[in-house]
Design a protein around this motif. Structure first.
Motif, PDB file in Angstrom:
ATOM      1  N   UNK A 187       0.843  -1.207   0.000  1.00  0.00           N
ATOM      2  CA  UNK A 187       0.000   0.000   0.000  1.00  0.00           C
ATOM      3  C   UNK A 187       0.876   1.254   0.000  1.00  0.00           C
ATOM      4  N   UNK A 188       2.065   1.169   0.574  1.00  0.00           N
ATOM      5  CA  UNK A 188       3.000   2.299   0.512  1.00  0.00           C
ATOM      6  C   UNK A 188       3.425   2.539  -0.931  1.00  0.00           C
ATOM      7  N   UNK A 189       3.654   1.458  -1.678  1.00  0.00           N
ATOM      8  CA  UNK A 189       3.981   1.618  -3.098  1.00  0.00           C
ATOM      9  C   UNK A 189       2.832   2.344  -3.804  1.00  0.00           C
ATOM     10  N   UNK A 190       1.594   1.946  -3.518  1.00  0.00           N
ATOM     11  CA  UNK A 190       0.435   2.604  -4.125  1.00  0.00           C
ATOM     12  C   UNK A 190       0.386   4.081  -3.753  1.00  0.00           C
ATOM     13  N   UNK A 191       0.692   4.396  -2.505  1.00  0.00           N
ATOM     14  CA  UNK A 191       0.689   5.801  -2.064  1.00  0.00           C
ATOM     15  C   UNK A 191       1.732   6.601  -2.834  1.00  0.00           C
ATOM     16  N   UNK A 192       2.932   6.069  -2.943  1.00  0.00           N
ATOM     17  CA  UNK A 192       3.989   6.779  -3.661  1.00  0.00           C
ATOM     18  C   UNK A 192       3.656   6.944  -5.140  1.00  0.00           C
ATOM     19  N   UNK A 193       3.051   5.933  -5.729  1.00  0.00           N
ATOM     20  CA  UNK A 193       2.650   6.029  -7.135  1.00  0.00           C
ATOM     21  C   UNK A 193       1.544   7.068  -7.297  1.00  0.00           C
TER      22      UNK A 193
END
Length: 192
Positions: A16-22
């Protein structure tokens, strides 16, 4: 638009952190002011007690980032058929009203959920939090959410095209809704 992205996973390998950064990257590329608050990079929030928790050094930063935003993106993990506990604690802390000028930061916010979970059939795990935000704070919840599981990443950890497309669509709808809501004439408060 001014969008706050809240990355609410404490997992060092968080998807979910990857999704936030994207999401931040996509919004910034479109020319929007974007603030990312990653709870993993902050001092741990105290358990909400409606008292001393407001003395936490991150309280004012979180409250202001939510209160001044045209929209909020909640990036969160799904555990045990619901959103991770860090999300609820954050909402309790920034959603409380009380003495002095303390007012919930969440009233009338446009909220988009981007979540990562383990099982495909947990895709509605954000529902209880969404309903609470709608009823308590009159938030408008973007009906386009992202729910990603292991199947949405390649074996080498790269996100799939379908997930990227879902994220872009969710953010496009968010921005369109935010533009439409910018001229609203009302300001909500507790209405029970």
């Amino acid at each position: 638009m001014n969008i706050t992205v809240l990355s609410c996973s404490l997992d060092p390998q968080s998807r979910s952190r990857w999704l936030a950064n994207r999401a931040v990257q996509l919004l910034t590329d479109e020319g929007h002011d974007t603030t990312l608050i990653d709870l993993r990079d902050q001092p741990p929030l105290p358990a909400f007690d409606n008292d001393r928790a407001f003395e936490h050094p991150l309280y004012r930063t979180l409250h202001d980032a939510i209160a001044t935003a045209d929209g909020i993106v909640i990036a969160a993990p799904v555990y045990n058929w619901g959103l991770g506990g860090a999300v609820k604690n954050l909402i309790e802390l920034t959603g409380a009203t009380g003495v002095g000028d303390r007012r919930s930061a969440w009233f009338d916010k446009l909220v988009t959920f981007i979540c990562a979970g383990g099982l495909p059939h947990s895709y509605m795990a954000f529902g209880a939090t969404a309903l609470s935000l709608m009823l308590d704070f009159k938030c408008i919840v973007n009906p386009y959410i992202v729910y990603a599981t292991a199947r949405d990443w390649s074996p080498n950890g790269e996100p799939g095209e379908a997930m990227n497309a879902r994220l872009k669509l969710a953010l496009t709808v968010k921005l369109e809704l935010a533009h439409g809501l910018a001229a609203r004439a009302y300001r909500s408060t507790w209405d029970v």
